[in-house]
Motif scaffolding. Structure first.
Motif, PDB file in Angstrom:
ATOM      1  N   GLU A  49       0.845  -1.191   0.000  1.00  0.00           N
ATOM      2  CA  GLU A  49       0.000   0.000   0.000  1.00  0.00           C
ATOM      3  C   GLU A  49       0.879   1.239   0.000  1.00  0.00           C
ATOM      4  O   GLU A  49       0.597   2.229  -0.670  1.00  0.00           O
ATOM      5  N   THR A  50       1.973   1.180   0.762  1.00  0.00           N
ATOM      6  CA  THR A  50       2.903   2.302   0.790  1.00  0.00           C
ATOM      7  C   THR A  50       3.509   2.509  -0.595  1.00  0.00           C
ATOM      8  O   THR A  50       3.571   3.625  -1.101  1.00  0.00           O
ATOM      9  N   THR A  51       3.946   1.404  -1.218  1.00  0.00           N
ATOM     10  CA  THR A  51       4.603   1.494  -2.520  1.00  0.00           C
ATOM     11  C   THR A  51       3.731   2.181  -3.542  1.00  0.00           C
ATOM     12  O   THR A  51       4.210   2.930  -4.384  1.00  0.00           O
ATOM     13  N   THR A  52       2.449   1.898  -3.498  1.00  0.00           N
ATOM     14  CA  THR A  52       1.584   2.405  -4.564  1.00  0.00           C
ATOM     15  C   THR A  52       0.762   3.589  -4.101  1.00  0.00           C
ATOM     16  O   THR A  52      -0.205   3.950  -4.756  1.00  0.00           O
ATOM     17  N   SER A  53       1.161   4.200  -2.980  1.00  0.00           N
ATOM     18  CA  SER A  53       0.324   5.276  -2.450  1.00  0.00           C
ATOM     19  C   SER A  53       0.289   6.488  -3.396  1.00  0.00           C
ATOM     20  O   SER A  53      -0.658   7.241  -3.391  1.00  0.00           O
ATOM     21  N   ASP A  54       1.359   6.664  -4.205  1.00  0.00           N
ATOM     22  CA  ASP A  54       1.390   7.802  -5.123  1.00  0.00           C
ATOM     23  C   ASP A  54       0.697   7.504  -6.446  1.00  0.00           C
ATOM     24  O   ASP A  54       0.591   8.346  -7.299  1.00  0.00           O
ATOM     25  N   VAL A  55       0.313   6.230  -6.630  1.00  0.00           N
ATOM     26  CA  VAL A  55      -0.231   5.826  -7.926  1.00  0.00           C
ATOM     27  C   VAL A  55      -1.746   5.942  -7.906  1.00  0.00           C
ATOM     28  O   VAL A  55      -2.405   5.369  -7.042  1.00  0.00           O
TER      29      VAL A  55
END
Lengths: 858, 254
Positions: A49-55
């Protein structure tokens, strides 16, 4: 009645504890599986979730082959321009991030992580997620930044160098920066990262410049992500997958969690096994307890207790044992999970950003299973208790010997059916149903065996006993073992089941191994094989056929020039390369290969069936006859084949060959492979020696050619055969460990029975002492009893398992029936050891019997 | 007490010298044997009688090496039992002592014949066939040898036990209430057999009993009270034994 039950329970603490132990182990394993899976799963979710939080929305190509975890072709930069006009988009970033950047460690070996990917990415500066800890980002082609997790694993520092294997051969870079992530960790779920400049990342990780692995879009504030996703999906069409950030996170986390399944399966298998064994143990304990208390129960019945009350009292006892054991098991399970979490964090270098997650409903289910198993196992003894007639209270001792006729007849029926099923399968009279007949036959046979064990013990125990003891104490022990066939049968049931599995699996695995080695050496004419780690071990794939890259991870490869250079070495008659990948056919996935067929033909012993095995261009293929049949193709047809990079294309089938162990599926030209396979490099190289050449010398020279590639080794035929056969090892070892554990539980069963028998026979033991048996004689006698039972159980199990395994081998059509005598002997030895260990306490007790107390009249 | 010396010429099969044995400790201590000395003559049938708690079973257990004494000495023939270790005692019981108990005399897993030869088998010895036949004939079991205990009557089981005790030709056979569990006819058969084995085979037998009829089969009856020997009778009839028992309270055990 309840009060009496509770008092009785306290009086038999130790015995019930033994009975409960198997339930404790089973429930421990179940709850550990639940807690570990939940904890690590939720840890992964949180990481991604952190990894894709900007996506907001992510765009990538749809894979040409197979499901979502396989290779996805790169997205051309032109798509960015195509999307530029979409009103809802605030920003577009082209991402390069792919698995397969394998760093070489200081020891010359590739740094390996269990499970998580080894990513190669394009440096995009410090984003919201990435934070430099030291140095700077890469600006030149020979510079990289790496994540802190990798820096720690490999001991890399800013200012030093790092060697990386990618789609291209080993390359050296300067480390100019080390970075971590906004959540404070140095790695995402344990993955290592090497960040190149964008063009380098594109070339090394994706195979060409000007492409991206995916595009990350930021939506304007007013536009919901889902709306944007649907709009773009419609715009780009079928060739692309468009997902929101949340969908991407879920997918990535699911991929990352895949390896958790293994842990889960192992734990659940163990728990299933120990609960199964637990049933026998509890059944046995309660049967003996009930038999022991016949007088007491009869008295209660004589005093007017109803049957229901007596059944109830036994079941309450069982329920209490079950509740206690399950509670302890859950406690232990949570403790084990804590340990497992620590081990995994240490192994992968990933800190899970969550505490221990305890899935209460799952644990309640585990608890329920534990209690239920105990109750079910106690039901039969409870019913037997209720049938004790009141007059039994007046008799001196209850007649324990019940006729074996009924149980033997009941066992003969499934046994005969089972044998018929197995024979039907082996003699091939049932046609397509042979696997069903075999499976059903084995299950029925096992049921029959269980019911026939009491009768078998009458016949076989004297035989086994005669092998073990000729002295009088030994003989007395053997006679004691034969005394109560039912009890002996239940006692040895664990060993029978366990060693049955060992025997069966052992025979099948050994035969498979022999079969694979034999096939490798018949099919392969090459003297030396150059291959990446794990490629030759996978030779033959899952069900025969060449190694495949179907798991989507990058296979170790080497430069094509290695093969050319090898061909020029003194003592080498010829060398050729094989390219390996997976393709999609109209009927499903298939392994695919490429190479120079003029040389491959002789090395792999290919037989031409139809047409020619010479390809004149990248759009021609030859196909094996099995695949031809399955696809409904014929030589001369034009066939549609989707390659990983090339997608669906038409190929002309110019010839067909007989599939063999090392090669099945379509074969393309090397030129086509370079362009359309995931990796443009060969995964296998074959070297044929001149007649008078020395294998060791040439092997050393060829090894020299791949010396700088730690993933690639040179093997001779023997090694290759061993490697190919070794793929059964891990599964087999894992199973053996599980079964070893259940032997341990089996020991508990024997201890239980022995201890109770000693108690029952106190007077006899006193008599034996009075008429002159020494303490050592008593020990000898008890050990003999225990050994006779365990060896009987072991032999029965091994024999059944061995025969079932042989039937399997025959039905599967393996070339040779191989019996792993050593493993079987070791396991029989284990059964003997189990018998010895189980006799320790009871024999000591028997030796210490107080003669006077034992012969004292009541 | 005065008659003991007559028998010393034929030798003693067993003897207890100043044996004391107490159970428990402190205030709860019970003295089972109180400085008791007894000689058992070879080739004689000796009965030990006394009321419950008089120490008769304890005496037998001590004489047979089943129990240890607190002080004093116990001898079987020329062997001093006091101080022998467990192994020595076990071997002595196997080779030189025979037992007949009230019940649970036989191993249910063995046939009658196997039960009879069990002590020899434990010692890895073969029975002398002629002697075996003699013993088996004497107890009248020739046609029952292959039966298991569960297929034998109580009397037959007890006869098997007698044959087992007799077969190794022990120094002494100890019989502990051998007829206690039997009807009177079977009981008399056993007692008849025991006294015959004394007469015909010169076997020494010591029997504990509280049955005056049984005691009447013995050559000599010893009466115990409170762990001391208070009286003895030679070749008594049942009535004499009964009378002595009735009058036992009047004997002074001090």
């Amino acid at each position: 009645m309840l009060k009496a039950t509770l008092k009785g329970l306290l009086a038999r603490k130790l015995r019930l504890m033994l009975a409960g132990l198997a339930v404790v182990l089973g429930v421990t394993a179940v709850s550990a599986a639940m807690v570990t899976t939940a904890t690590i799963g939720s840890g992964f979710d949180s990481i991604f979730e952190t990894t894709t939080s900007d996506v907001d929305v992510s765009v990538s190509s749809a894979p040409n082959v197979g499901g979502e975890t396989t290779f996805t072709p790169p997205v051309p930069a032109s798509v960015v321009e195509e999307l530029a006009g979409v009103a809802g988009i605030d920003a577009i970033t082209g991402e390069v991030s792919a698995d397969g950047a394998r760093p070489v460690g200081a020891d010359g070996k590739v740094i390996s992580v269990q499970g998580p990917p080894r990513l190669g990415v394009a440096w995009q500066g410090e984003t919201g997620l990435v934070e430099l800890r030291e140095g700077r980002g890469p600006t030149a082609d020979d510079e990289v930044a790496i994540n802190a997790g990798l820096a720690e694993l490999g001991g890399y520092r800013v200012g030093g160098t790092i060697d990386v294997l990618t789609l291209e051969p080993r390359t050296t870079f300067r480390v100019v920066g080390v970075y971590g992530y906004s959540n404070g960790t140095g790695t995402m779920g344990g993955s290592t990262e090497v960040a190149f400049t964008e063009p380098v990342a594109q070339r090394l990780m994706l195979g060409e410049t000007g492409v991206y692995s995916s595009l990350t879009l930021t939506a304007r504030d007013t536009v919901p992500n889902e709306t944007l996703r649907d709009e773009i999906a419609a715009l780009l069409g079928d060739g692309y997958q468009v997902r929101t950030g949340d969908e991407l996170a879920a997918q990535t986390a699911a991929d990352g969690r895949a390896f958790l399944d293994i842990v889960r399966i192992v734990l659940l298998a163990f728990s299933g096994l120990s609960l199964l064994v637990g049933i026998f143990l509890i059944l046995n304990t309660f049967s003996i307890l009930v038999a022991q208390r016949t007088g007491e129960l009869a008295l209660v019945a004589a005093l007017g207790a109803r049957r229901r009350q007596i059944v109830g009292s036994v079941l309450v006892e069982a329920a209490l044992v079950g509740v206690l054991a399950s509670a302890v098991g859950i406690g232990l399970g949570v403790a084990v999970s804590t340990g497992l979490k620590a081990v995994m964090e240490a192994q992968s270098g990933a800190q899970l950003p969550v505490g221990l997650i305890v899935p209460v409903p799952d644990l309640l289910a585990a608890f329920g299973v534990g209690v239920l198993v105990t109750l079910v196992a106690a039901l039969v003894p409870a019913l037997r208790a209720s049938r004790v007639p009141p007059v039994a209270a007046m008799r001196a001792s209850a007649a324990e010997q019940r006729s074996l006729t009924r149980i033997t007849v009941a066992g003969a029926v499934p046994a005969v059916l089972g044998v018929a099923g197995i024979l039907g399968a082996v003699l091939d009279v049932v046609g397509d149903l042979r696997w069903a007949a075999l499976g059903g036959g084995v299950v029925l046979g096992l049921v029959g065996l269980a019911l026939l064990t009491p009768a078998a013990s009458k016949v076989l125990l004297p035989v086994v006993g005669r092998l073990l003891g000729w002295s009088t104490p030994g003989r007395l022990g053997r006679l004691n073992a034969a005394r109560n066939p039912r009890r002996t049968a239940i006692t040895v049931a664990t060993l029978v089941v366990t060693l049955g599995l060992v025997g069966g699996v052992g025979v099948v695995a050994e035969s498979l191994r022999r079969d694979v080695s034999a096939l490798v050496s018949t099919d392969l004419a090459a003297d030396l094989v150059i291959s990446g780690d794990g490629v030759s071990a996978r030779a033959g794939g899952g069900s025969g056929g060449p190694p495949t890259a179907a798991d989507g991870r990058i296979m170790p490869t080497f430069e094509a020039s290695v093969v050319e250079e090898a061909a020029g070495l003194p003592g080498v008659a010829g060398a050729t390369a094989q390219y390996v990948d997976t393709v999609e056919l109209p009927g499903g996935q298939s392994p695919a290969n490429a190479g120079d067929l003029s040389t491959l033909e002789s090395v792999l012993g290919l037989k031409t069936v139809d047409g020619t095995l010479r390809l004149s261009g990248p759009d021609e293929i030859v196909v094996d006859t099995d695949t031809l049949g399955a696809q409904g193709w014929a030589v001369g047809d034009t066939a549609r084949v989707a390659t990983q990079r090339g997608g669906w294309q038409e190929y002309r089938i110019v010839g067909s060959y007989e599939p063999n162990f090392l090669l099945t599926g379509p074969v393309l030209t090397p030129e086509a492979a370079t362009e359309r396979f995931v990796s443009a490099l060969p995964a296998l190289g074959y070297v044929e020696l001149a007649p008078d050449a020395d294998v060791a010398t040439v092997k050393a020279a060829v090894s020299e050619l791949v010396a700088d590639n730690p993933e690639v080794t040179v093997a001779d035929q023997t090694q290759l055969a061993t490697d190919s056969a070794s793929r059964f090892d891990i599964a087999e070892i894992m199973l053996y460990v599980l079964l070893g554990l259940s032997v341990v539980i089996g020991i508990l069963g024997i201890i239980n029975t022995m201890a109770l028998s000693i108690l029952e026979r106190t007077r006899e033991l006193g008599l034996l002492r009075a008429i002159g048996m020494r303490r050592s004689h008593m020990v000898h006698m008890v050990v003999a009893e225990s050994l006779v039972m365990s060896v009987f159980g072991g032999l029965l199990g091994l024999a059944f398992g061995g025969l079932a395994g042989a039937a399997f081998v025959s039905v599967a059509g393996l070339a040779e029936l191989a019996v792993p005598w050593t493993s079987l002997a070791v396991f029989l030895g284990l059964a003997v050891a189990a018998g010895l260990i189980a006799a320790l306490a009871p024999s000591t007790r028997a030796a210490k019997v107080n003669v006077l107390a034992a012969i004292a009249y009541e | 007490m005065t008659t003991v010396t007559q028998e010393t010429i034929t030798g003693l099969a067993a003897r207890a010298v100043g044996v004391t044995k107490a159970y428990g400790a402190g205030a709860a201590a019970v003295t089972a044997l109180d400085d008791l000395s007894v000689d058992v003559q070879r080739g004689r049938f000796t009965a030990i009688m006394g009321p419950s708690g008089s120490g008769k079973s304890t005496l037998m257990h001590c004489l047979a090496g089943l129990d240890t004494v607190d002080s004093g000495e116990v001898w079987i023939g020329e062997t001093r039992l006091t101080g022998l270790n467990d192994k020595g005692l076990a071997d002595l019981r196997r080779n030189r002592v025979g037992f007949v108990f009230q019940q649970f005399n036989l191993l249910p897993t063995l046939t009658a014949e196997e039960n009879i030869t069990l002590p020899l088998a434990i010692a890895n010895r073969k029975p002398d066939p002629a002697w075996f036949d003699t013993v088996v004939d004497a107890v009248g079991l020739s046609d029952r040898l292959t039966h298991r205990p569960s297929e034998l009557s109580g009397g037959q089981q007890q006869r098997v036990a007698c044959a087992r005790a007799l077969l190794p030709k022990p120094d002494v056979i100890f019989a502990d209430e051998p007829t206690g569990n039997l009807d009177s006819r079977s009981g008399n058969e056993i007692l008849g057999f025991l006294s015959r084995s004394v007469e015909q085979f010169h076997q020494t037998i010591v029997m504990v009993t509280h049955d005056a009829n049984a005691a009447a089969y013995a050559d000599r009856v010893i009466f115990l009270l409170d762990g001391r020997m208070v009286h003895e009778l030679h070749d008594p009839d049942a009535e004499a034994v009964l009378d002595t028992m009735k009058a036992l309270d009047t004997f002074d055990s001090r």
